[in-house]
Write a protein that holds these residues in place. Structure first.
Motif, PDB file in Angstrom:
ATOM      1  N   GLN A 229       0.837  -1.203   0.000  1.00 12.44           N
ATOM      2  CA  GLN A 229       0.000   0.000   0.000  1.00 12.44           C
ATOM      3  C   GLN A 229       0.869   1.249   0.000  1.00 12.44           C
ATOM      4  O   GLN A 229       1.862   1.327   0.723  1.00 12.44           O
ATOM      5  CB  GLN A 229      -0.883  -0.007   1.257  1.00 12.44           C
ATOM      6  CG  GLN A 229      -1.813   1.188   1.348  1.00 12.44           C
ATOM      7  CD  GLN A 229      -2.656   1.135   2.615  1.00 12.44           C
ATOM      8  OE1 GLN A 229      -2.333   0.390   3.551  1.00 12.44           O
ATOM      9  NE2 GLN A 229      -3.728   1.922   2.661  1.00 12.44           N
ATOM     10  N   LEU A 230       0.472   2.223  -0.807  1.00  7.85           N
ATOM     11  CA  LEU A 230       1.141   3.528  -0.817  1.00  7.85           C
ATOM     12  C   LEU A 230       0.063   4.590  -0.596  1.00  7.85           C
ATOM     13  O   LEU A 230      -0.879   4.690  -1.381  1.00  7.85           O
ATOM     14  CB  LEU A 230       1.829   3.768  -2.165  1.00  7.85           C
ATOM     15  CG  LEU A 230       2.447   5.152  -2.371  1.00  7.85           C
ATOM     16  CD1 LEU A 230       3.692   5.327  -1.514  1.00  7.85           C
ATOM     17  CD2 LEU A 230       2.795   5.383  -3.843  1.00  7.85           C
ATOM     18  N   THR A 231       0.202   5.321   0.479  1.00  6.05           N
ATOM     19  CA  THR A 231      -0.794   6.349   0.779  1.00  6.05           C
ATOM     20  C   THR A 231      -0.122   7.708   0.753  1.00  6.05           C
ATOM     21  O   THR A 231       0.857   7.933   1.462  1.00  6.05           O
ATOM     22  CB  THR A 231      -1.421   6.112   2.166  1.00  6.05           C
ATOM     23  OG1 THR A 231      -1.889   4.770   2.217  1.00  6.05           O
ATOM     24  CG2 THR A 231      -2.579   7.062   2.410  1.00  6.05           C
ATOM     25  N   LEU A 232      -0.622   8.585  -0.117  1.00  4.29           N
ATOM     26  CA  LEU A 232      -0.070   9.941  -0.184  1.00  4.29           C
ATOM     27  C   LEU A 232      -1.160  10.919   0.245  1.00  4.29           C
ATOM     28  O   LEU A 232      -2.275  10.890  -0.284  1.00  4.29           O
ATOM     29  CB  LEU A 232       0.373  10.277  -1.613  1.00  4.29           C
ATOM     30  CG  LEU A 232       1.510   9.423  -2.176  1.00  4.29           C
ATOM     31  CD1 LEU A 232       1.809   9.843  -3.617  1.00  4.29           C
ATOM     32  CD2 LEU A 232       2.751   9.574  -1.313  1.00  4.29           C
ATOM     33  N   THR A 233      -0.804  11.783   1.211  1.00  2.82           N
ATOM     34  CA  THR A 233      -1.765  12.792   1.648  1.00  2.82           C
ATOM     35  C   THR A 233      -1.403  14.140   1.042  1.00  2.82           C
ATOM     36  O   THR A 233      -0.272  14.343   0.573  1.00  2.82           O
ATOM     37  CB  THR A 233      -1.759  12.929   3.176  1.00  2.82           C
ATOM     38  OG1 THR A 233      -0.454  13.345   3.574  1.00  2.82           O
ATOM     39  CG2 THR A 233      -2.118  11.618   3.859  1.00  2.82           C
ATOM     40  N   VAL A 234      -2.334  15.014   1.079  1.00  6.28           N
ATOM     41  CA  VAL A 234      -2.124  16.368   0.567  1.00  6.28           C
ATOM     42  C   VAL A 234      -0.926  17.016   1.263  1.00  6.28           C
ATOM     43  O   VAL A 234      -0.058  17.612   0.620  1.00  6.28           O
ATOM     44  CB  VAL A 234      -3.409  17.204   0.791  1.00  6.28           C
ATOM     45  CG1 VAL A 234      -3.141  18.692   0.548  1.00  6.28           C
ATOM     46  CG2 VAL A 234      -4.522  16.704  -0.107  1.00  6.28           C
ATOM     47  N   GLY A 235      -0.856  16.826   2.580  1.00  6.02           N
ATOM     48  CA  GLY A 235       0.235  17.435   3.336  1.00  6.02           C
ATOM     49  C   GLY A 235       1.593  16.924   2.874  1.00  6.02           C
ATOM     50  O   GLY A 235       2.526  17.699   2.662  1.00  6.02           O
ATOM     51  N   ALA A 236       1.709  15.593   2.680  1.00  6.39           N
ATOM     52  CA  ALA A 236       3.000  15.002   2.294  1.00  6.39           C
ATOM     53  C   ALA A 236       3.409  15.474   0.903  1.00  6.39           C
ATOM     54  O   ALA A 236       4.582  15.786   0.663  1.00  6.39           O
ATOM     55  CB  ALA A 236       2.885  13.481   2.328  1.00  6.39           C
TER      56      ALA A 236
ATOM     57  N   PRO B 183      -7.395  19.996   2.878  1.00  5.65           N
ATOM     58  CA  PRO B 183      -6.775  19.786   4.193  1.00  5.65           C
ATOM     59  C   PRO B 183      -5.611  18.805   4.067  1.00  5.65           C
ATOM     60  O   PRO B 183      -5.675  17.882   3.249  1.00  5.65           O
ATOM     61  CB  PRO B 183      -7.902  19.155   5.030  1.00  5.65           C
ATOM     62  CG  PRO B 183      -9.160  19.526   4.331  1.00  5.65           C
ATOM     63  CD  PRO B 183      -8.835  19.700   2.888  1.00  5.65           C
ATOM     64  N   PRO B 184      -4.567  19.008   4.843  1.00  4.74           N
ATOM     65  CA  PRO B 184      -3.352  18.203   4.691  1.00  4.74           C
ATOM     66  C   PRO B 184      -3.596  16.702   4.866  1.00  4.74           C
ATOM     67  O   PRO B 184      -2.887  15.883   4.301  1.00  4.74           O
ATOM     68  CB  PRO B 184      -2.402  18.741   5.774  1.00  4.74           C
ATOM     69  CG  PRO B 184      -3.176  19.692   6.595  1.00  4.74           C
ATOM     70  CD  PRO B 184      -4.433  20.070   5.866  1.00  4.74           C
ATOM     71  N   GLU B 185      -4.584  16.307   5.662  1.00  2.00           N
ATOM     72  CA  GLU B 185      -4.786  14.868   5.883  1.00  2.00           C
ATOM     73  C   GLU B 185      -5.621  14.223   4.769  1.00  2.00           C
ATOM     74  O   GLU B 185      -5.790  13.012   4.730  1.00  2.00           O
ATOM     75  CB  GLU B 185      -5.427  14.614   7.259  1.00  2.00           C
ATOM     76  CG  GLU B 185      -6.841  15.151   7.445  1.00  2.00           C
ATOM     77  CD  GLU B 185      -6.867  16.636   7.804  1.00  2.00           C
ATOM     78  OE1 GLU B 185      -5.804  17.288   7.762  1.00  2.00           O
ATOM     79  OE2 GLU B 185      -7.944  17.162   8.115  1.00  2.00           O
ATOM     80  N   ASP B 186      -6.121  15.022   3.848  1.00  2.00           N
ATOM     81  CA  ASP B 186      -6.901  14.469   2.743  1.00  2.00           C
ATOM     82  C   ASP B 186      -6.026  13.598   1.847  1.00  2.00           C
ATOM     83  O   ASP B 186      -4.825  13.821   1.715  1.00  2.00           O
ATOM     84  CB  ASP B 186      -7.475  15.606   1.888  1.00  2.00           C
ATOM     85  CG  ASP B 186      -8.898  15.916   2.311  1.00  2.00           C
ATOM     86  OD1 ASP B 186      -9.250  15.558   3.459  1.00  2.00           O
ATOM     87  OD2 ASP B 186      -9.632  16.522   1.502  1.00  2.00           O
ATOM     88  N   LEU B 187      -6.659  12.605   1.219  1.00  3.27           N
ATOM     89  CA  LEU B 187      -5.926  11.693   0.333  1.00  3.27           C
ATOM     90  C   LEU B 187      -5.576  12.359  -0.984  1.00  3.27           C
ATOM     91  O   LEU B 187      -6.380  13.108  -1.542  1.00  3.27           O
ATOM     92  CB  LEU B 187      -6.800  10.484  -0.007  1.00  3.27           C
ATOM     93  CG  LEU B 187      -6.728   9.247   0.869  1.00  3.27           C
ATOM     94  CD1 LEU B 187      -7.572   8.151   0.232  1.00  3.27           C
ATOM     95  CD2 LEU B 187      -5.286   8.788   0.994  1.00  3.27           C
TER      96      LEU B 187
ATOM     97  N   ARG C  43      -7.650   4.566  -4.712  1.00  5.69           N
ATOM     98  CA  ARG C  43      -8.729   5.545  -4.535  1.00  5.69           C
ATOM     99  C   ARG C  43      -8.073   6.895  -4.284  1.00  5.69           C
ATOM    100  O   ARG C  43      -6.876   6.955  -3.943  1.00  5.69           O
ATOM    101  CB  ARG C  43      -9.661   5.145  -3.391  1.00  5.69           C
ATOM    102  CG  ARG C  43      -8.961   4.993  -2.050  1.00  5.69           C
ATOM    103  CD  ARG C  43      -9.816   4.187  -1.080  1.00  5.69           C
ATOM    104  NE  ARG C  43      -9.073   3.969   0.158  1.00  5.69           N
ATOM    105  CZ  ARG C  43      -9.312   4.651   1.285  1.00  5.69           C
ATOM    106  NH1 ARG C  43     -10.279   5.550   1.335  1.00  5.69           N
ATOM    107  NH2 ARG C  43      -8.584   4.424   2.354  1.00  5.69           N
ATOM    108  N   GLY C  44      -8.823   7.947  -4.425  1.00  8.02           N
ATOM    109  CA  GLY C  44      -8.278   9.282  -4.248  1.00  8.02           C
ATOM    110  C   GLY C  44      -8.325  10.043  -5.552  1.00  8.02           C
ATOM    111  O   GLY C  44      -8.475   9.433  -6.627  1.00  8.02           O
ATOM    112  N   PRO C  45      -8.169  11.355  -5.485  1.00  3.86           N
ATOM    113  CA  PRO C  45      -8.342  12.180  -6.673  1.00  3.86           C
ATOM    114  C   PRO C  45      -7.231  12.036  -7.712  1.00  3.86           C
ATOM    115  O   PRO C  45      -7.446  12.345  -8.878  1.00  3.86           O
ATOM    116  CB  PRO C  45      -8.391  13.613  -6.129  1.00  3.86           C
ATOM    117  CG  PRO C  45      -7.779  13.535  -4.778  1.00  3.86           C
ATOM    118  CD  PRO C  45      -8.009  12.153  -4.253  1.00  3.86           C
ATOM    119  N   TYR C  46      -6.025  11.590  -7.309  1.00  7.85           N
ATOM    120  CA  TYR C  46      -4.930  11.475  -8.289  1.00  7.85           C
ATOM    121  C   TYR C  46      -5.008  10.119  -8.965  1.00  7.85           C
ATOM    122  O   TYR C  46      -4.882   9.072  -8.323  1.00  7.85           O
ATOM    123  CB  TYR C  46      -3.569  11.662  -7.609  1.00  7.85           C
ATOM    124  CG  TYR C  46      -2.431  11.772  -8.588  1.00  7.85           C
ATOM    125  CD1 TYR C  46      -2.211  12.962  -9.292  1.00  7.85           C
ATOM    126  CD2 TYR C  46      -1.579  10.705  -8.818  1.00  7.85           C
ATOM    127  CE1 TYR C  46      -1.178  13.053 -10.204  1.00  7.85           C
ATOM    128  CE2 TYR C  46      -0.534  10.801  -9.729  1.00  7.85           C
ATOM    129  CZ  TYR C  46      -0.339  11.986 -10.421  1.00  7.85           C
ATOM    130  OH  TYR C  46       0.685  12.078 -11.318  1.00  7.85           O
TER     131      TYR C  46
END
Lengths: 324, 737
Positions: B220-227, B249-253, B296-299
């Protein structure tokens, strides 16, 4: 170390090369480091020495599976040579230069070009990989034992210009036929970063990756930082530079020259098409990323002390550690 | 005697010293460096193939040099012994430089070096050269078929072993080159199962999504807005990149991505419905694989560029320095995973990897995800994220052996097959040799009975020696040589292999028998009975005696001193072997065996002359060569004293004063003092005939007289006489030390 012919072409008679960075004897650090208890390990130090992008390279670490780790790192180096090498006709960069465009560019090429653009902007265009046609002309002319003639120089110079390089995920292309890039002023550092990232992703630390530029992942396995000695024109500076979670890149404008008389340094000014007019023998820069340090040290060879200071304001994490 | 003993001790000491030096040599000093550059340097390309004018640089994957005409590669040069074993009769490789065309036809071949004893004479060597050259034009493509080409192996009488090795090594080496380089449409045979790690098709993945994650079957690779914002603000990123942050928000995916090797049966059967499994199976070609990317996520990991050119420009797979990119034609969409705990994903794709990409699902790989940020109209900044995957070990059937081990096994099997061929072909000779050995063993065991009759012993010996000369020597070429020992010695350094020494059956069996005989009887069994050249000398000397050619008996002192010469020759050869076996083999021509036995006098005149001189001297001095010059004899004599039994009987009176045996011993091995020197004794049994002779041996004559006296009158003191006889018996006196 930074003995690369900065702009690509196989080593030849006209390009004289020389090493100028060394790692201080590890033993010197051993005592203090071990006493300080920085991740001291009893594993023997393993050091692989080989070649990356035509320059001597090494990886130093202390790990029971050092050989296996190095093998993976070498596979990554070989893969990235397949992107950046000008010696290899099948590399992504060579194909780009040969045809003026490259579809589906490797991600690393995109990232590296993006970094080049950043440094190009911060150095008023003095860092410019598109200087390759001029470099090629110098190398070919001095191979025949003479300086390039003015007309040819003007033609080559007209091809230089970062604005003519277009890159996106679908394609990299040039605005003018005959343009070409050299990433030799940045790729060694870039590769060091990628290798370090690969090793770090496996949870490894305390490794020194040296692909012509150095990237320290953690410190020395015996404790303390990696002690790096600078070598200025054959004279090793007495005070070692501590390197920990940091990258160091050095450029010696006259360390490699086109001519046997050693007057025509290999770092060309993209604005004039002439070798560096600055008096520097060695420029050393540290930064969190070796690619950035590499690009900056290459550019600084062409700049005055004041210009360097100005450029550095754009990169607060980078430091000029030697200029002379 | 003292001289001899000193010499013997010296020889033994030297042997020990030298062998310890030998074994102390680091094995690593012997390299398996390809010899091709050495041989090509000494042999111009145009001599190998007339159209060629140069060799190119040697390849790294296999010791092969391109054969060039100008800039064009017209073929490939190789050395057979670099690629396969070409150990011949001599226990040394037969080196053949050969060239193969792009169509897998041999273009030329040249014998460059061989130590085959049977191929040393001018005509034989020439035959071998011609034979090797005749391989030019041989098409190797049929050889790759099961059963080979069926071409009859060329046969040259008497040198079948060498010829077999030439054929075998040249064809097998050529094929290997053709396979590796893909010449003539030949491809490496499919890598045999068991030499590589395989996916275990019978292991099922755990039942829930979370368990798969825990087991490492999903990464799994999870990237947040903040990262992502932070990464784009890094100093080496374009300054503009930081000016276009994601405004959520920074914690958003940004993206939450999962990947696995979906072609692993245990995974596909869990994650996919049956119809999807069938579709996937049709999409994967033989030898190919498939990975799953779900996110999942916008990207979007697929991006948008593929709609124009089919290429996914945001993902790539990296394994072992290989980069694999994906195209939308290799894509299959999945709506949802029907597994407990599976998240609802926006985009699930199965991506087929073709076989030619050489993706290995059992080895670690990583997925790279390119994240790009648009800055204004055309400028973009880039980030690459990596996601590593390694199939858990319980899903992997590990290789039973490496490819190298497998190839070594194949090589060994080929050698065994060749050896079996050779042994089968020579079965009649082997049987003959076995019979001879049985007869000799019986003769030695029952020598007491045999030697009762002088006439029987004499004719038995003549017959046996004739068989040795004609059958063992001239027919079977089973002449042992110091070269065998030198090769053995050399092999201790380079790695001893039984196969090397069992290739030639007669030599092998003879050596084995010699070893056994040394333990029982000493060197005599071989030197006195089984050595064809020894037999030749003795038989010619017999004829000389028949023709009343005067025999020369050397004064004892001279005889004793001349013994030393053979040890010196032996040690000399031993020393040279340490530096160069090839040189030593040349010096080993001090043995006339090749000229006399294997080549039957058909050789250049210096050799024939040398042999004639030796045989001529032998007419006057019996077994002159054996006694004073033979390095093989010396080598066998050194351990002669380890023998378990003293079969040769002596009386206490022997030598004191009786010198009959001593005078009659053909090799003067009996000291004037009566002891027999086991290093020199050839076990001809002549003294044993004397020992029982009622007409020659004074002891026997005396006993017979006494017995007659007792029998004629006085009553039985037979027992006492018996005791006398026993006391006189050899085990008390023996061969004196």
């Amino acid at each position: 170390m930074n003995t690369r012919p900065k702009q690509g072409k196989a080593p030849m008679n006209a390009v004289n090369r020389r090493r100028f960075l060394t790692i201080s004897a590890a033993a010197g650090v051993f005592g203090t480091g071990a006493l300080l208890g920085h991740h001291a390990t009893s594993q023997p130090l393993y050091r692989w020495e080989g070649v990356a992008l035509g320059t001597s390279a090494s990886i130093t670490l202390a790990h029971p599976e050092a050989k296996r780790i190095v093998a993976r790192a070498r596979a990554e180096i070989a893969r990235l040579e397949g992107v950046f090498s000008l010696y290899r006709a099948d590399s992504a960069l060579s194909r780009l230069n040969a045809t003026g465009k490259l579809d589906q560019p490797p991600f690393e090429l995109l990232e590296c070009l993006s970094l080049c653009g950043t440094v190009n902007a911060a150095t008023d265009g003095l860092f410019d990989p598109s200087v390759q046609p001029v470099w090629r002309l110098y190398a070919d002319s001095y191979d025949l034992g003479r300086a390039p003639d003015a007309e040819a120089l003007a033609t080559a110079q007209a091809l230089v210009g970062w604005g003519g390089v277009h890159a996106d995920a679908a394609r990299v292309s040039f605005a003018r036929a005959g343009m070409a890039l050299t990433l030799n002023g940045v790729a060694q550092g870039f590769i060091a970063d990628r290798v370090a990232a690969l090793l770090a992703s496996e949870g490894l630390h305390n490794i020194l990756v040296d692909t012509g530029e150095m990237r320290a992942l953690g410190g020395h396995p015996r404790g303390g930082a990696w002690p790096i000695s600078l070598d200025v024109d054959g004279q090793i500076l007495p005070k070692a530079l501590p390197l920990r979670d940091l990258a160091l890149a050095s450029s010696a404008p006259r360390g490699t020259t086109f001519d046997d008389a050693r007057t025509q340094g290999h770092i060309l000014n993209p604005a004039t098409g002439a070798p560096s007019a600055q008096p520097w023998r060695l420029v050393s820069v540290t930064a969190p990323q070796a690619a950035l340090a590499d690009a900056l040290s290459s550019a600084f060879c062409l700049m005055t002390r004041e210009e360097i200071a100005t450029a550095l304001t754009a990169f607060p994490s980078a430091r000029l550690v030697y200029l002379g | 005697m003292p001289l001899f003993r000193t010499l013997r001790d010296f020889a033994l000491g030297a042997l020990l010293a030298v062998s310890s030096v030998f074994l102390a040599f680091p094995v690593a000093a012997q390299t398996d460096e390809p010899q091709l550059p050495k041989f090509t340097a000494a042999f111009p390309a145009s001599s190998l193939v007339p159209e060629a004018d140069a060799y190119g640089p040697m390849r790294e994957d296999i010791p092969v040099m391109p054969l060039l005409r100008g800039d064009e590669t017209i073929g490939y040069a190789f050395l057979n012994s670099d690629i396969v074993s070409s150990i011949g009769y001599s226990s040394r490789p037969i080196d053949i430089l050969a060239a193969i065309s792009p169509d897998a036809v041999l273009m030329g071949a040249s014998m460059r070096r061989q130590s085959e004893p049977l191929l040393q004479s001018g005509t034989r060597a020439q035959d071998a050269h011609t034979l090797v050259q005749s391989y030019a034009g041989r098409d190797l493509k049929p050889e790759a078929m099961p059963g080979g080409s069926g071409i009859d192996r060329p046969y040259i009488s008497g040198i079948s072993t060498s010829v077999r090795v030439i054929e075998d090594s040249l064809v097998r080496a050529g094929l290997k080159v053709a396979f590796t380089l893909g010449l003539g449409g030949l491809e490496m045979p499919a890598r045999p199962e068991g030499t590589y790690d395989r996916v275990n098709p019978d292991v099922a993945a755990p039942e829930t999504w979370q368990e798969m994650l825990d087991a490492g079957l999903l990464q799994q690779l999870t990237l947040t807005v903040g990262a992502v914002n932070e990464a784009f603000a890094a100093p080496y990123q374009p300054p503009a990149a930081a000016q276009y942050p994601l405004k959520r928000p920074p914690e958003d995916l940004v993206i939450d991505l999962y990947t696995t090797v979906i072609s692993v049966p245990g995974m596909s059967s869990r994650l996919l419905r049956e119809v999807e499994q069938r579709d996937l199976a049709t999409m994967i070609e033989e030898g190919g694989s498939a990975i799953m990317i779900g996110a999942r996520g916008p990207y979007s990991w697929r991006g948008t560029a593929y709609r124009y050119d089919g290429q996914y420009d945001r993902i790539e797979l990296i394994q072992d320095g290989k980069t694999i990119r994906f195209n939308s034609r290799d894509y299959m969409s999945i709506y949802q995973f029907h597994v407990e705990g599976a998240p609802i994903l926006d985009e699930i794709g199965l991506l087929a990897i073709p076989a030619f990409a050489e993706f290995d699902p059992t080895k670690p790989w990583r997925l790279q995800l390119l994240v790009q940020r648009n800055m204004g109209a055309i400028d973009r900044a880039y980030l690459t994220y990596g996601l590593g995957f390694a199939l858990p070990s319980n899903f992997v059937i590990p290789a039973e052996m490496t490819l190298e081990q497998y190839e070594a096994e194949q090589e060994r099997a080929a050698k065994v097959a060749m050896r079996n061929d050779i042994w089968t072909a020579r079965a009649p000779e082997i049987a003959g040799l076995a019979a001879m050995l049985a007869v000799l063993t019986a003769a030695f065991f029952f020598q007491g009975y045999l030697t009762r009759s002088a006439r029987l012993t004499f004719w038995f010996r003549i017959a046996y020696l004739s068989t040795t000369l004609v059958f063992l020597g001239w027919y079977s070429n089973a002449q042992l040589s110091i070269v065998n020992l030198m090769a053995l010695l050399s092999s201790l350094r380079t790695g001893f292999e039984w196969d090397t020494f069992t290739m030639e059956p007669m030599t092998f069996i003879l050596w084995f028998s010699v070893a056994a005989a040394l333990i029982f009887w000493g060197r005599g069994a071989y030197c006195g009975w089984l050595c064809p050249f020894g037999a030749l000398q003795e038989l010619t000397n017999r004829l000389a005696k028949l023709l009343r050619i005067p025999q020369v008996t050397l004064p004892w002192g001279l005889n004793e001193r001349l013994w030393a010469v053979k040890y010196i020759i032996f040690l000399g050869l031993f020393g040279v072997t340490l530096t160069s076996l090839d040189t030593a083999i040349r010096y080993a021509e001090v043995e006339p065996f090749r000229t006399a036995i294997t080549l039957k006098f058909m050789r250049a005149w210096p050799f024939t002359l040398y042999l004639s001189v030796l045989l001529f001297i032998g007419l006057f001095v019996e077994r002159f060569y054996c006694r004073y010059l033979c390095p093989l004899g010396a080598a066998l004599a050194i351990p002669a004293r380890i023998r378990m039994f003293d079969w040769i009987k002596r009386y206490r009176d022997c030598g004191n004063p009786c010198q009959i045996c001593s005078n009659e011993c053909m090799v003067q091995s009996i000291h004037p003092t009566g002891e027999i020197n086991p290093n020199e004794c050839l076990s001809c049994l002549h003294c044993q005939v004397q020992y029982q002779s009622k007409t020659v041996c004074p002891v026997v004559i005396k006993q017979v007289k006494r017995r007659d006296k007792i029998a004629s009158g006085v009553h039985a003191v037979g027992a006492a006489m018996e005791r006398t006889q026993h006391a006189n018996h050899p085990h008390a006196v023996k061969v004196a030390e």
